[in-house]
Design a protein around this motif. Structure first.
Motif, PDB file in Angstrom:
ATOM      1  N   ALA A  77       7.485  -6.933   0.751  1.00 17.66           N
ATOM      2  CA  ALA A  77       6.040  -6.794   0.558  1.00 17.66           C
ATOM      3  C   ALA A  77       5.507  -5.735   1.498  1.00 17.66           C
ATOM      4  O   ALA A  77       6.065  -5.499   2.572  1.00 17.66           O
ATOM      5  N   ILE A  78       4.422  -5.086   1.087  1.00 19.25           N
ATOM      6  CA  ILE A  78       3.744  -4.121   1.936  1.00 19.25           C
ATOM      7  C   ILE A  78       2.274  -4.495   1.998  1.00 19.25           C
ATOM      8  O   ILE A  78       1.675  -4.913   0.995  1.00 19.25           O
ATOM      9  N   PHE A  79       1.683  -4.341   3.180  1.00 20.26           N
ATOM     10  CA  PHE A  79       0.302  -4.758   3.416  1.00 20.26           C
ATOM     11  C   PHE A  79      -0.512  -3.552   3.866  1.00 20.26           C
ATOM     12  O   PHE A  79      -0.168  -2.889   4.850  1.00 20.26           O
ATOM     13  N   VAL A  80      -1.591  -3.260   3.127  1.00 26.20           N
ATOM     14  CA  VAL A  80      -2.450  -2.119   3.428  1.00 26.20           C
ATOM     15  C   VAL A  80      -3.902  -2.571   3.355  1.00 26.20           C
ATOM     16  O   VAL A  80      -4.225  -3.576   2.718  1.00 26.20           O
ATOM     17  N   ASP A  81      -4.798  -1.798   3.995  1.00 27.97           N
ATOM     18  CA  ASP A  81      -6.208  -2.159   3.971  1.00 27.97           C
ATOM     19  C   ASP A  81      -6.902  -1.570   2.740  1.00 27.97           C
ATOM     20  O   ASP A  81      -6.275  -0.913   1.910  1.00 27.97           O
ATOM     21  N   GLY A  82      -8.218  -1.792   2.662  1.00 23.81           N
ATOM     22  CA  GLY A  82      -8.969  -1.419   1.465  1.00 23.81           C
ATOM     23  C   GLY A  82      -8.968   0.059   1.145  1.00 23.81           C
ATOM     24  O   GLY A  82      -9.187   0.455  -0.008  1.00 23.81           O
ATOM     25  N   ARG A  83      -8.708   0.924   2.132  1.00 25.40           N
ATOM     26  CA  ARG A  83      -8.664   2.363   1.880  1.00 25.40           C
ATOM     27  C   ARG A  83      -7.518   2.754   0.966  1.00 25.40           C
ATOM     28  O   ARG A  83      -7.570   3.783   0.293  1.00 25.40           O
ATOM     29  N   TYR A  84      -6.460   1.925   0.985  1.00 24.21           N
ATOM     30  CA  TYR A  84      -5.217   2.328   0.334  1.00 24.21           C
ATOM     31  C   TYR A  84      -4.811   1.414  -0.823  1.00 24.21           C
ATOM     32  O   TYR A  84      -3.689   1.480  -1.310  1.00 24.21           O
ATOM     33  N   THR A  85      -5.745   0.569  -1.284  1.00 25.64           N
ATOM     34  CA  THR A  85      -5.426  -0.386  -2.342  1.00 25.64           C
ATOM     35  C   THR A  85      -4.903   0.311  -3.599  1.00 25.64           C
ATOM     36  O   THR A  85      -3.905  -0.133  -4.201  1.00 25.64           O
ATOM     37  N   LEU A  86      -5.554   1.379  -4.007  1.00 26.04           N
ATOM     38  CA  LEU A  86      -5.111   2.111  -5.197  1.00 26.04           C
ATOM     39  C   LEU A  86      -3.926   3.018  -4.886  1.00 26.04           C
ATOM     40  O   LEU A  86      -2.971   3.112  -5.658  1.00 26.04           O
ATOM     41  N   MET A  87      -3.974   3.672  -3.751  1.00 21.50           N
ATOM     42  CA  MET A  87      -2.945   4.631  -3.382  1.00 21.50           C
ATOM     43  C   MET A  87      -1.561   3.987  -3.299  1.00 21.50           C
ATOM     44  O   MET A  87      -0.571   4.544  -3.782  1.00 21.50           O
ATOM     45  N   VAL A  88      -1.486   2.804  -2.696  1.00 24.53           N
ATOM     46  CA  VAL A  88      -0.175   2.180  -2.499  1.00 24.53           C
ATOM     47  C   VAL A  88       0.491   1.864  -3.825  1.00 24.53           C
ATOM     48  O   VAL A  88       1.721   1.979  -3.970  1.00 24.53           O
ATOM     49  N   ARG A  89      -0.291   1.485  -4.827  1.00 23.85           N
ATOM     50  CA  ARG A  89       0.278   1.144  -6.128  1.00 23.85           C
ATOM     51  C   ARG A  89       0.822   2.365  -6.859  1.00 23.85           C
ATOM     52  O   ARG A  89       1.674   2.244  -7.740  1.00 23.85           O
ATOM     53  N   GLY A  90       0.337   3.535  -6.487  1.00 22.17           N
ATOM     54  CA  GLY A  90       0.851   4.753  -7.094  1.00 22.17           C
ATOM     55  C   GLY A  90       2.036   5.349  -6.363  1.00 22.17           C
ATOM     56  O   GLY A  90       2.658   6.297  -6.847  1.00 22.17           O
ATOM     57  N   GLN A  91       2.370   4.785  -5.175  1.00 26.53           N
ATOM     58  CA  GLN A  91       3.445   5.368  -4.379  1.00 26.53           C
ATOM     59  C   GLN A  91       4.707   4.515  -4.318  1.00 26.53           C
ATOM     60  O   GLN A  91       5.811   5.043  -4.349  1.00 26.53           O
ATOM     61  N   VAL A  92       4.559   3.204  -4.177  1.00 25.17           N
ATOM     62  CA  VAL A  92       5.745   2.371  -3.987  1.00 25.17           C
ATOM     63  C   VAL A  92       6.322   1.933  -5.330  1.00 25.17           C
ATOM     64  O   VAL A  92       5.660   1.995  -6.369  1.00 25.17           O
ATOM     65  N   ASP A  93       7.569   1.499  -5.298  1.00 31.43           N
ATOM     66  CA  ASP A  93       8.221   0.927  -6.486  1.00 31.43           C
ATOM     67  C   ASP A  93       7.753  -0.517  -6.595  1.00 31.43           C
ATOM     68  O   ASP A  93       8.195  -1.399  -5.852  1.00 31.43           O
ATOM     69  N   LEU A  94       6.854  -0.777  -7.540  1.00 36.05           N
ATOM     70  CA  LEU A  94       6.238  -2.097  -7.654  1.00 36.05           C
ATOM     71  C   LEU A  94       7.218  -3.168  -8.116  1.00 36.05           C
ATOM     72  O   LEU A  94       6.942  -4.364  -7.975  1.00 36.05           O
ATOM     73  N   ASP A  95       8.340  -2.774  -8.671  1.00 35.60           N
ATOM     74  CA  ASP A  95       9.356  -3.756  -9.057  1.00 35.60           C
ATOM     75  C   ASP A  95      10.114  -4.286  -7.845  1.00 35.60           C
ATOM     76  O   ASP A  95      10.742  -5.343  -7.914  1.00 35.60           O
ATOM     77  N   LEU A  96      10.035  -3.549  -6.737  1.00 39.05           N
ATOM     78  CA  LEU A  96      10.804  -3.923  -5.550  1.00 39.05           C
ATOM     79  C   LEU A  96       9.937  -4.336  -4.373  1.00 39.05           C
ATOM     80  O   LEU A  96      10.376  -5.093  -3.508  1.00 39.05           O
ATOM     81  N   ILE A  97       8.709  -3.815  -4.323  1.00 43.28           N
ATOM     82  CA  ILE A  97       7.827  -4.066  -3.186  1.00 43.28           C
ATOM     83  C   ILE A  97       6.462  -4.505  -3.687  1.00 43.28           C
ATOM     84  O   ILE A  97       5.812  -3.785  -4.457  1.00 43.28           O
ATOM     85  N   GLU A  98       6.016  -5.667  -3.249  1.00 45.77           N
ATOM     86  CA  GLU A  98       4.723  -6.194  -3.681  1.00 45.77           C
ATOM     87  C   GLU A  98       3.614  -5.718  -2.742  1.00 45.77           C
ATOM     88  O   GLU A  98       3.699  -5.946  -1.538  1.00 45.77           O
ATOM     89  N   PRO A  99       2.568  -5.078  -3.258  1.00 49.59           N
ATOM     90  CA  PRO A  99       1.430  -4.699  -2.394  1.00 49.59           C
ATOM     91  C   PRO A  99       0.512  -5.896  -2.142  1.00 49.59           C
ATOM     92  O   PRO A  99       0.265  -6.709  -3.043  1.00 49.59           O
ATOM     93  N   HIS A 100       0.017  -6.001  -0.912  1.00 53.40           N
ATOM     94  CA  HIS A 100      -0.912  -7.065  -0.542  1.00 53.40           C
ATOM     95  C   HIS A 100      -2.001  -6.497   0.354  1.00 53.40           C
ATOM     96  O   HIS A 100      -1.840  -5.442   0.956  1.00 53.40           O
ATOM     97  N   ASP A 101      -3.086  -7.242   0.467  1.00 47.19           N
ATOM     98  CA  ASP A 101      -4.210  -6.826   1.309  1.00 47.19           C
ATOM     99  C   ASP A 101      -3.928  -7.186   2.763  1.00 47.19           C
ATOM    100  O   ASP A 101      -3.679  -8.353   3.095  1.00 47.19           O
ATOM    101  N   LEU A 102      -3.983  -6.193   3.624  1.00 49.41           N
ATOM    102  CA  LEU A 102      -3.668  -6.384   5.035  1.00 49.41           C
ATOM    103  C   LEU A 102      -4.657  -7.312   5.723  1.00 49.41           C
ATOM    104  O   LEU A 102      -4.289  -8.105   6.596  1.00 49.41           O
ATOM    105  N   ILE A 103      -5.923  -7.247   5.321  1.00 47.42           N
ATOM    106  CA  ILE A 103      -6.962  -8.026   5.990  1.00 47.42           C
ATOM    107  C   ILE A 103      -7.068  -9.431   5.395  1.00 47.42           C
ATOM    108  O   ILE A 103      -7.083 -10.430   6.128  1.00 47.42           O
ATOM    109  N   ALA A 104      -7.129  -9.523   4.080  1.00 44.87           N
ATOM    110  CA  ALA A 104      -7.348 -10.810   3.437  1.00 44.87           C
ATOM    111  C   ALA A 104      -6.146 -11.741   3.562  1.00 44.87           C
ATOM    112  O   ALA A 104      -6.298 -12.957   3.707  1.00 44.87           O
TER     113      ALA A 104
END
Length: 604
Positions: A77-104
């Motif tokens: 899993a990878i955790f990023v803040d609100g600035r990067y919510t959209l960006m992270v989904r366009g960069q990482v392999d979503l089949d292998l790494i789950e994006p999550h909210d760093l703050i929430a």
């Protein structure tokens, strides 16, 4: 034009996630570990890191300035803040790494739910602060697992082409720009720590060391840091741990005999010599390894906020004047760029990269420019809805008619650092665009004109900027203001304006951004950013009051304004601001830009 400061090459490839995860997991298995924490940080815990420390980007392909990944045997899993919510989904392999909210949520909550019982989760104690590790330890233990400090970083063992650490020369920040000698600063901070019963202060933050020693460097992108460690003693002397390749006779003479030089490899052993001493370190900025080493050596560790951060943030009159001069140069470049953009964009053929390059060209005409203060966020149409978008050759969009273009950029000058965002319409805006832009502008003006009593923190002012958006059921997922250094980091603390409950009061001399925004995913984004200086009110009334001086000089696009939404007081502020921009910049620009300025700053 000087050298190109910004690269538009591809810096992220999701296809690298699978092989890099495989390499890391194999190395973890060799070490008997069931998982590993990968923060986006180096040993100095700064926002900007050298290339060899970009371990999070190497592993996940995420290139944002803040985040952390957790890798287990069967999931990541990878955790990023609100600035990067959209960006992270366009960069990482979503089949292998789950994006999550760093703050929430954060990695702690995720580990509580996902760490296997009895699992050993590794971490590099030089890449996490003491506070972060204490919090993560509690979460991991709730899952029945344990955190294990690694003596060496497993990513370094498998990153075949990892770059070498930087060895750029450190330089002296002269007195006529610093406004205070290093000796006086060291004495001032030493007296402060001595008054708190402390024998020494451990320093790892590169901006604190740069300020304390009046030095600058070139070890990280866009920020004039010389990466090093330091120990300031209560008698005003210091031990400085820096690669000898970075020093020079001028630098050595500048610091004198009161600053003893050592290699970085000697830092940990010198910590061992502090046995029996009371040693201060900031648990929110200093690495966990430092606390562990001091405690093992028999020192009494005093946890306290880094005193250099507040002292550095409250700039003296020389630094403030330097910031004003830097913003004047930047305002000239911005006026020329906005004039050029208005003429060229309607013709077609412009794109995000060409626009960013042209702005850089205008900035580079100043002989004082040393670098950009960050990679320009040059964002057309839907990319403007990504607050920290990074344009590359493959993502590059054309700038089209009747669409919004957003440019967030800044420059590094020897006397100051700039950061400005302007949102421009090419053609005709929609009614919704004008409504949203005007609400952002109203929030910007509300903050710019705020008067507040001494002791007020940024969190108490944040809603000033959000109220016009809240009235329409709207908001934005980033802070409203961040501190800015004097030829240092474009993001500095401890001052902040955001929803986060940061208690630091705003004090005279602090420079902070005023940048509310609005983002409609997939369509457009809006942000209006000026830098402001905190100062005492001339007529405070019954108590000491503070206000802001706006130092950024550039027109705000009036074509995006819906005048009916603005009060007369708001219009008066905008007209006065534009009159000042026109008066100051017009004598310093060419005739075409002067004519454009006259129209762009016309009263509404």
């Amino acid at each position: 034009m000087k050298k190109i400061f910004q690269s538009f090459d591809e810096i992220s490839d999701p296809a690298t996630c699978a092989p890099h995860l495989k390499l890391l997991r194999e190395e973890l298995a060799r070490r008997g570990l069931d998982g590993f924490l990968v923060p986006r940080s180096d040993e100095h815990q700064g926002e900007y890191v050298p290339k060899h420390a970009e371990r999070l980007a190497w592993l996940t392909a995420f290139t944002g300035s803040a985040g952390i990944a957790v890798v287990l045997k069967d999931k990541a899993a990878i955790f990023v803040d609100g600035r990067y919510t959209l960006m992270v989904r366009g960069q990482v392999d979503l089949d292998l790494i789950e994006p999550h909210d760093l703050i929430a949520e954060g990695p702690g909550a995720w580990l509580e739910q996902n760490a296997p019982k009895s699992a050993k989760i590794g971490f590099d104690p030089w890449l996490h602060t003491a506070s972060a590790i204490e919090s993560l330890t509690a979460s991991v233990e709730k899952a029945g697992a344990t955190l294990v400090a690694c003596s060496t970083n497993p990513i370094d063992a498998v990153w075949a082409d990892q770059p070498e650490p930087p060895t750029a020369k450190a330089i002296v920040q002269p007195f006529n720009m610093a406004g205070e000698t290093s000796e006086k600063k060291r004495t001032r901070i030493a007296e402060e720590i001595k008054a708190k019963g402390t024998d020494a202060l451990v320093q790892t933050m590169p901006d604190s060391i740069a300020w304390l020693f009046n030095i600058r460097g070139d070890d990280v992108p866009h920020t004039p840091f010389a990466l090093s460690f330091a120990i300031l003693h209560s008698d005003g002397t210091a031990d400085w741990f820096i690669d000898e390749k970075k020093t020079s006779p001028e630098l050595i003479a500048h610091l004198g005999n009161s600053v003893r030089r050592h290699t970085p490899a000697e830092f940990a052993p010198v910590l061992d010599t502090l046995k029996g001493k009371t040693v201060a370190a900031d648990p929110n900025t200093a690495a966990a390894a430092i606390f562990a080493r001091l405690e093992k050596a028999g020192a009494t560790v005093k946890r306290m906020a880094d005193p250099c951060q507040l002292a550095k943030a409250c700039k003296n009159s020389v630094e403030i004047e330097g910031m004003r001069k830097a913003h004047l140069r930047d305002g000239i470049a911005m006026a020329k760029f906005l004039c050029w953009l208005d003429a060229e964009a309607p013709k077609g053929g412009l794109d995000e990269i060409k626009a960013a390059q042209q702005l850089e060209a205008f900035r580079s005409t100043s002989e004082y420019l040393t670098d950009l203060s960050f990679d320009s966020i040059s964002a057309a149409s839907e990319h403007a809805a990504i607050p920290h978008y990074h344009v590359t050759q493959s993502s590059n969009l054309p700038i089209k008619m009747n669409e919004i273009y957003l440019i967030d950029s800044g420059g590094q000058y020897p006397d100051g650092t700039t950061d400005i965002t302007r949102t421009i319409i090419v053609g005709t805006p929609s009614a919704e665009m004008k409504d949203r832009f005007t609400r952002v502008l109203k929030g910007h003006i509300a903050l710019a004109t705020a008067k507040f009593p001494e002791g007020t923190a940024g969190v108490q002012l944040d809603s000033f900027a959000r109220r016009p958006l809240w009235d329409a059921g709207l908001d934005y997922d980033h802070g409203t203001g961040h501190g800015v250094g004097a030829y240092l980091s474009v993001h500095e603390g401890p001052q902040n304006i955001s929803k986060r409950p940061i208690p630091q009061a705003l004090k005279p001399g602090m420079v902070i951004s005023n940048e509310p925004g609005y983002y409609k995913a997939g369509e457009y984004g809006i942000r209006i950013e000026n830098l402001v200086v905190v100062q005492l009110c001339a007529n405070p009334g019954d108590r000491r009051m503070m206000e802001f001086e706006t130092i950024t000089l550039a027109p705000i696009d009036t074509r995006l304004i819906e005048p009916a939404l603005m009060t007369e007081a708001e219009k008066a502020w905008l007209n006065a601001y534009h009159a000042r921009v026109r008066e100051v910049l017009s004598p310093l620009v060419d005739d075409d830009t002067k004519a454009w300025l006259a129209a762009a700053t016309r009263a509404i």
